[in-house]
Design a protein around this motif. Structure first.
Motif, short mmCIF file in Angstrom:
data_model
loop_
_atom_site.label_atom_id
_atom_site.label_comp_id
_atom_site.label_asym_id
_atom_site.label_seq_id
_atom_site.Cartn_x
_atom_site.Cartn_y
_atom_site.Cartn_z
N ILE A 196 0.82 -1.20 0.00
CA ILE A 196 0.00 0.00 0.00
C ILE A 196 0.87 1.26 0.00
CG2 ILE A 196 -1.73 1.31 1.29
CD1 ILE A 196 -2.83 -1.40 2.25
N GLY A 197 1.88 1.29 0.85
CA GLY A 197 2.72 2.48 0.96
C GLY A 197 3.50 2.80 -0.29
N LEU A 198 4.08 1.78 -0.91
CA LEU A 198 4.87 2.01 -2.12
C LEU A 198 4.03 2.56 -3.28
CD1 LEU A 198 7.68 1.81 -3.35
CD2 LEU A 198 7.15 -0.55 -3.97
N PRO A 199 2.87 1.98 -3.59
CA PRO A 199 2.04 2.59 -4.65
C PRO A 199 1.61 4.02 -4.31
CG PRO A 199 1.32 0.36 -4.28
CD PRO A 199 2.30 0.68 -3.20
N LEU A 200 1.38 4.30 -3.02
CA LEU A 200 1.02 5.67 -2.65
C LEU A 200 2.18 6.64 -2.91
CD1 LEU A 200 -1.05 5.28 0.63
CD2 LEU A 200 -1.83 6.05 -1.61
N LEU A 201 3.40 6.20 -2.65
CA LEU A 201 4.56 7.04 -2.95
C LEU A 201 4.70 7.29 -4.45
CD1 LEU A 201 7.24 5.70 -0.46
CD2 LEU A 201 6.07 7.91 -0.41
N ILE A 202 4.44 6.27 -5.24
CA ILE A 202 4.49 6.42 -6.70
C ILE A 202 3.42 7.39 -7.17
CG2 ILE A 202 4.15 5.20 -8.89
CD1 ILE A 202 5.41 2.74 -7.50
N ALA A 203 2.22 7.27 -6.61
CA ALA A 203 1.14 8.19 -6.99
C ALA A 203 1.47 9.62 -6.57
CB ALA A 203 -0.17 7.74 -6.35
N ALA A 204 2.07 9.78 -5.39
CA ALA A 204 2.44 11.13 -4.94
C ALA A 204 3.49 11.73 -5.86
CB ALA A 204 2.94 11.07 -3.50
N ALA A 257 -6.53 8.90 -15.47
CA ALA A 257 -6.29 7.48 -15.73
C ALA A 257 -5.25 6.91 -14.76
CB ALA A 257 -5.83 7.29 -17.17
N LEU A 258 -4.21 7.69 -14.50
CA LEU A 258 -3.18 7.24 -13.55
C LEU A 258 -3.78 7.06 -12.15
CD1 LEU A 258 -0.17 6.71 -12.91
CD2 LEU A 258 0.01 9.16 -12.43
N ALA A 259 -4.58 8.01 -11.73
CA ALA A 259 -5.20 7.93 -10.41
C ALA A 259 -6.15 6.73 -10.31
CB ALA A 259 -5.93 9.22 -10.09
N LEU A 291 -5.08 -0.64 -8.14
CA LEU A 291 -3.91 -1.34 -7.61
C LEU A 291 -3.97 -1.42 -6.09
CD1 LEU A 291 -1.06 -2.56 -8.12
CD2 LEU A 291 -0.19 -0.24 -7.85
N LEU A 292 -4.32 -0.31 -5.46
CA LEU A 292 -4.43 -0.30 -4.00
C LEU A 292 -5.54 -1.23 -3.52
CD1 LEU A 292 -3.96 3.48 -3.22
CD2 LEU A 292 -2.40 1.62 -2.69
#
Length: 183
Positions: free
Chosen positions: A22-30, A47-49, A55-56
């Protein structure tokens, strides 16, 4: 039949799994959102969001499923046999094969603490499955975080290491081999 509960809700394993899934995809999104000033196309950002949200959701569902399977643990004594169930790992030990059952402190037994994983799950604060000690003895481990464990020595091909809530009671029950356990 007697069931000995094992309290296993591995908080450290949950934290590690959550950080990775969860944390890693959030960092990528940020990072993508921080760089969004260079990306004028609002559709690409939407689309990215959306993709990251999916993914989350999938990762969260997989973590919950994995922890549900990993925490379904119990030890049952019935029919002259100790039935060990830890997640997807199952094993049976005939009560006649039990040679000794001692409560040990894992800090005092580095051979048990450093057993190598052969076919099992080793997460922070949780171990289940097949391990091997330094002297080559196979070990079926079913334990959550905790220092006091029940080490069951058998005269069959493996020993057992259990992290039950009441290790003394289970050890006495295994050594007594009562009639009601042999129904």
């Amino acid at each position: 039949m007697h069931v000995f509960p094992i309290t296993t809700y591995p908080w450290r394993a949950l934290a590690a799994a959550s950080a990775l899934t969860i944390g890693l995809p959030l960092l990528i999104a940020a990072a993508a959102l921080i760089g969004s000033a260079a990306l004028p196309d609002w559709l690409f950002i939407l689309a990215l969001a959306t993709a990251l949200a999916w993914l989350l959701a999938v990762n969260f569902a997989l973590v919950v499923l994995a922890l549900y399977v990993a925490t379904r643990n119990e030890i049952t004594i019935r029919g002259g046999t100790m039935h060990l169930k830890g997640g997807e790992f199952h094993e049976r030990v005939p009560l006649e094969a039990v040679v000794d059952a001692r409560v040990v402190d894992v800090a005092d037994r580095p051979d048990l603490a450093r057993a190598r994983r052969r076919n099992g799950i080793a997460l922070p604060g949780f171990r289940v499955g097949w391990f091997e000690t330094a002297d080559g003895r196979k070990l079926f481990v079913l334990r959550a975080a905790g220092a006091r464990l029940l080490h069951v020595t058998t005269d069959i091909r493996f020993d057992v290491l259990l992290g039950v809530d009441e290790p003394e009671a289970l050890g006495q029950r295994l050594l007594s081999n009562r009639c009601e356990d042999r129904d």
